[in-house]
Design a protein around this motif. Structure first.
Motif, PDB file in Angstrom:
ATOM      1  N   ALA A  47       0.837  -1.207   0.000  1.00  0.00           N
ATOM      2  CA  ALA A  47       0.000   0.000   0.000  1.00  0.00           C
ATOM      3  C   ALA A  47       0.873   1.259   0.000  1.00  0.00           C
ATOM      4  CB  ALA A  47      -0.933  -0.004   1.206  1.00  0.00           C
ATOM      5  N   LEU A  48       1.931   1.258   0.788  1.00  0.00           N
ATOM      6  CA  LEU A  48       2.824   2.428   0.842  1.00  0.00           C
ATOM      7  C   LEU A  48       3.606   2.587  -0.458  1.00  0.00           C
ATOM      8  CD1 LEU A  48       4.031   2.153   4.530  1.00  0.00           C
ATOM      9  CD2 LEU A  48       2.599   3.950   3.557  1.00  0.00           C
ATOM     10  N   TRP A  49       4.058   1.486  -1.031  1.00  0.00           N
ATOM     11  CA  TRP A  49       4.790   1.576  -2.305  1.00  0.00           C
ATOM     12  C   TRP A  49       3.883   2.117  -3.402  1.00  0.00           C
ATOM     13  CZ3 TRP A  49       6.493  -4.020  -1.109  1.00  0.00           C
ATOM     14  CH2 TRP A  49       7.637  -4.003  -0.291  1.00  0.00           C
ATOM     15  N   ASN A  50       2.616   1.716  -3.392  1.00  0.00           N
ATOM     16  CA  ASN A  50       1.678   2.153  -4.432  1.00  0.00           C
ATOM     17  C   ASN A  50       1.162   3.570  -4.203  1.00  0.00           C
ATOM     18  OD1 ASN A  50       1.865  -0.291  -5.781  1.00  0.00           O
ATOM     19  ND2 ASN A  50       0.108  -1.171  -4.743  1.00  0.00           N
ATOM     20  N   ARG A  51       0.855   3.902  -2.957  1.00  0.00           N
ATOM     21  CA  ARG A  51       0.214   5.185  -2.642  1.00  0.00           C
ATOM     22  C   ARG A  51       1.189   6.280  -2.246  1.00  0.00           C
ATOM     23  NH1 ARG A  51      -5.471   4.054  -0.790  1.00  0.00           N
ATOM     24  NH2 ARG A  51      -5.398   6.115   0.116  1.00  0.00           N
ATOM     25  N   GLY A  52       2.378   5.893  -1.798  1.00  0.00           N
ATOM     26  CA  GLY A  52       3.300   6.882  -1.259  1.00  0.00           C
ATOM     27  C   GLY A  52       2.975   7.124   0.215  1.00  0.00           C
ATOM     28  N   PRO A  53       3.550   8.165   0.804  1.00  0.00           N
ATOM     29  CA  PRO A  53       3.332   8.446   2.227  1.00  0.00           C
ATOM     30  C   PRO A  53       1.837   8.491   2.563  1.00  0.00           C
ATOM     31  CG  PRO A  53       5.040   9.869   1.354  1.00  0.00           C
ATOM     32  CD  PRO A  53       4.439   9.147   0.180  1.00  0.00           C
ATOM     33  N   SER A  54       1.463   7.777   3.636  1.00  0.00           N
ATOM     34  CA  SER A  54       0.043   7.641   3.991  1.00  0.00           C
ATOM     35  C   SER A  54      -0.150   7.557   5.491  1.00  0.00           C
ATOM     36  CB  SER A  54      -0.532   6.360   3.371  1.00  0.00           C
ATOM     37  OG  SER A  54      -0.356   6.322   1.980  1.00  0.00           O
ATOM     38  N   ALA A  55      -1.340   7.941   5.920  1.00  0.00           N
ATOM     39  CA  ALA A  55      -1.756   7.768   7.309  1.00  0.00           C
ATOM     40  C   ALA A  55      -2.279   6.338   7.481  1.00  0.00           C
ATOM     41  CB  ALA A  55      -2.853   8.769   7.654  1.00  0.00           C
ATOM     42  N   ILE A  56      -2.397   5.897   8.717  1.00  0.00           N
ATOM     43  CA  ILE A  56      -2.869   4.539   9.000  1.00  0.00           C
ATOM     44  C   ILE A  56      -4.247   4.308   8.381  1.00  0.00           C
ATOM     45  CG2 ILE A  56      -3.584   2.962  10.840  1.00  0.00           C
ATOM     46  CD1 ILE A  56      -1.246   4.155  12.512  1.00  0.00           C
ATOM     47  N   ARG A  57      -5.142   5.267   8.478  1.00  0.00           N
ATOM     48  CA  ARG A  57      -6.493   5.127   7.898  1.00  0.00           C
ATOM     49  C   ARG A  57      -6.403   4.921   6.388  1.00  0.00           C
ATOM     50  NH1 ARG A  57     -10.604   3.438  10.122  1.00  0.00           N
ATOM     51  NH2 ARG A  57     -10.543   4.968  11.768  1.00  0.00           N
ATOM     52  N   GLU A  58      -5.523   5.663   5.724  1.00  0.00           N
ATOM     53  CA  GLU A  58      -5.358   5.527   4.270  1.00  0.00           C
ATOM     54  C   GLU A  58      -4.800   4.155   3.909  1.00  0.00           C
ATOM     55  OE1 GLU A  58      -4.398  10.083   2.913  1.00  0.00           O
ATOM     56  OE2 GLU A  58      -2.821   8.976   3.977  1.00  0.00           O
ATOM     57  N   ILE A  59      -3.887   3.668   4.733  1.00  0.00           N
ATOM     58  CA  ILE A  59      -3.328   2.335   4.502  1.00  0.00           C
ATOM     59  C   ILE A  59      -4.446   1.301   4.629  1.00  0.00           C
ATOM     60  CG2 ILE A  59      -1.755   0.565   5.385  1.00  0.00           C
ATOM     61  CD1 ILE A  59       0.060   2.962   6.327  1.00  0.00           C
ATOM     62  N   GLN A  60      -5.253   1.431   5.671  1.00  0.00           N
ATOM     63  CA  GLN A  60      -6.353   0.484   5.886  1.00  0.00           C
ATOM     64  C   GLN A  60      -7.320   0.519   4.703  1.00  0.00           C
ATOM     65  OE1 GLN A  60      -9.503   1.509   8.448  1.00  0.00           O
ATOM     66  NE2 GLN A  60      -9.982  -0.596   9.014  1.00  0.00           N
ATOM     67  N   GLU A  61      -7.623   1.701   4.196  1.00  0.00           N
ATOM     68  CA  GLU A  61      -8.565   1.844   3.085  1.00  0.00           C
ATOM     69  C   GLU A  61      -8.012   1.305   1.768  1.00  0.00           C
ATOM     70  OE1 GLU A  61      -9.636   5.972   3.303  1.00  0.00           O
ATOM     71  OE2 GLU A  61     -10.943   5.632   5.028  1.00  0.00           O
ATOM     72  N   ALA A  62      -6.707   1.060   1.698  1.00  0.00           N
ATOM     73  CA  ALA A  62      -6.109   0.473   0.501  1.00  0.00           C
ATOM     74  C   ALA A  62      -6.452  -1.017   0.390  1.00  0.00           C
ATOM     75  CB  ALA A  62      -4.590   0.667   0.522  1.00  0.00           C
ATOM     76  N   PHE A  63      -6.881  -1.626   1.490  1.00  0.00           N
ATOM     77  CA  PHE A  63      -7.259  -3.042   1.489  1.00  0.00           C
ATOM     78  C   PHE A  63      -8.663  -3.184   0.910  1.00  0.00           C
ATOM     79  CE2 PHE A  63      -3.790  -3.092   4.389  1.00  0.00           C
ATOM     80  CZ  PHE A  63      -3.306  -4.390   4.419  1.00  0.00           C
ATOM     81  N   PRO A  64      -8.936  -4.310   0.236  1.00  0.00           N
ATOM     82  CA  PRO A  64     -10.309  -4.526  -0.261  1.00  0.00           C
ATOM     83  C   PRO A  64     -11.298  -4.506   0.898  1.00  0.00           C
ATOM     84  CG  PRO A  64      -8.821  -6.271  -1.010  1.00  0.00           C
ATOM     85  CD  PRO A  64      -8.055  -5.411  -0.065  1.00  0.00           C
ATOM     86  N   GLU A  65     -12.475  -3.963   0.654  1.00  0.00           N
ATOM     87  CA  GLU A  65     -13.466  -3.820   1.715  1.00  0.00           C
ATOM     88  C   GLU A  65     -13.790  -5.173   2.360  1.00  0.00           C
ATOM     89  OE1 GLU A  65     -17.690  -1.668   2.020  1.00  0.00           O
ATOM     90  OE2 GLU A  65     -16.314  -0.797   0.546  1.00  0.00           O
ATOM     91  N   ARG A  66     -13.939  -6.171   1.526  1.00  0.00           N
ATOM     92  CA  ARG A  66     -14.229  -7.513   2.035  1.00  0.00           C
ATOM     93  C   ARG A  66     -12.955  -8.084   2.666  1.00  0.00           C
ATOM     94  NH1 ARG A  66     -18.140 -11.546   0.731  1.00  0.00           N
ATOM     95  NH2 ARG A  66     -17.285 -13.632   1.036  1.00  0.00           N
TER      96      ARG A  66
ATOM     97  N   VAL B  79      11.993   0.757   3.083  1.00  0.00           N
ATOM     98  CA  VAL B  79      12.576  -0.373   2.360  1.00  0.00           C
ATOM     99  C   VAL B  79      11.938  -0.372   0.980  1.00  0.00           C
ATOM    100  CG1 VAL B  79      12.673  -2.904   2.283  1.00  0.00           C
ATOM    101  CG2 VAL B  79      12.917  -1.724   4.464  1.00  0.00           C
ATOM    102  N   SER B  80      12.734  -0.526  -0.050  1.00  0.00           N
ATOM    103  CA  SER B  80      12.189  -0.521  -1.409  1.00  0.00           C
ATOM    104  C   SER B  80      11.485  -1.844  -1.706  1.00  0.00           C
ATOM    105  CB  SER B  80      13.300  -0.292  -2.437  1.00  0.00           C
ATOM    106  OG  SER B  80      14.127  -1.440  -2.518  1.00  0.00           O
ATOM    107  N   ARG B  81      10.564  -1.796  -2.658  1.00  0.00           N
ATOM    108  CA  ARG B  81       9.861  -2.995  -3.101  1.00  0.00           C
ATOM    109  C   ARG B  81      10.879  -4.021  -3.611  1.00  0.00           C
ATOM    110  NH1 ARG B  81       5.889  -1.064  -6.663  1.00  0.00           N
ATOM    111  NH2 ARG B  81       4.172  -1.550  -5.292  1.00  0.00           N
ATOM    112  N   ASN B  82      11.860  -3.555  -4.371  1.00  0.00           N
ATOM    113  CA  ASN B  82      12.882  -4.427  -4.941  1.00  0.00           C
ATOM    114  C   ASN B  82      13.663  -5.146  -3.837  1.00  0.00           C
ATOM    115  OD1 ASN B  82      14.716  -5.671  -6.603  1.00  0.00           O
ATOM    116  ND2 ASN B  82      15.481  -3.807  -7.539  1.00  0.00           N
ATOM    117  N   ALA B  83      14.059  -4.415  -2.812  1.00  0.00           N
ATOM    118  CA  ALA B  83      14.825  -5.017  -1.709  1.00  0.00           C
ATOM    119  C   ALA B  83      13.988  -6.058  -0.975  1.00  0.00           C
ATOM    120  CB  ALA B  83      15.299  -3.943  -0.745  1.00  0.00           C
TER     121      ALA B  83
END
Length: 128
Positions: free
Chosen positions: A16-35, A72-76
């Motif tokens: 979620a962080l690699w895709n969205r960039g810097p995010s708050a915990i709520r934003e990270i949670q919302e990146a997960f599928p609702e189900r 940490v990078s996605r590649n690493a």
């Protein structure tokens, strides 16, 4: 410093962080599928564990919300996972390659790319 070992949930949070960039915990949670979305407190606890592992860091605070980014990078992280997988096979790549071939997940294009990379590493790049 060695890369931390990450659990499935930790990897999903990092994704979620690699895709969205810097995010708050709520934003990270919302990146997960609702189900099947983990609870806010589950994400919060896991984010703090990732911070302790130095896999992510706080970059700023907006109101009461801390903003986190991947350290940490996605590649690493992918390389660490592959190294861990190969360790299960005693470092041998053949069983993994055989599975990829048999399952149809390894294409001729993949083989050509790997061949190019091997030639480049060995310094024997042949003209195209």
């Amino acid at each position: 410093m060695a890369l931390p070992k990450l659990t499935k949930l930790e990897l999903k949070i990092m994704e979620a962080l690699w895709n969205r960039g810097p995010s708050a915990i709520r934003e990270i949670q919302e990146a997960f599928p609702e189900r099947g979305r983990p609870a806010y407190t589950t994400i919060q606890t896991t984010v703090y564990r990732l911070e302790g592992k130095c896999a992510l860091r706080r970059v700023k605070k907006i109101g009461n919300a801390h903003i986190f980014e991947a350290a940490v990078s996605r590649n690493a992280a992918q390389r660490r996972l592959i190294d861990d997988l190969l360790a299960l096979f005693g470092g041998r790549t053949q069983p993994v390659m055989a599975h990829l071939v048999e399952s149809g997940k390894l294409t001729l294009d993949d083989v050509h790319e790997a061949e190019k990379a091997l030639r480049k590493l060995s310094g024997k790049e042949k003209p195209a």
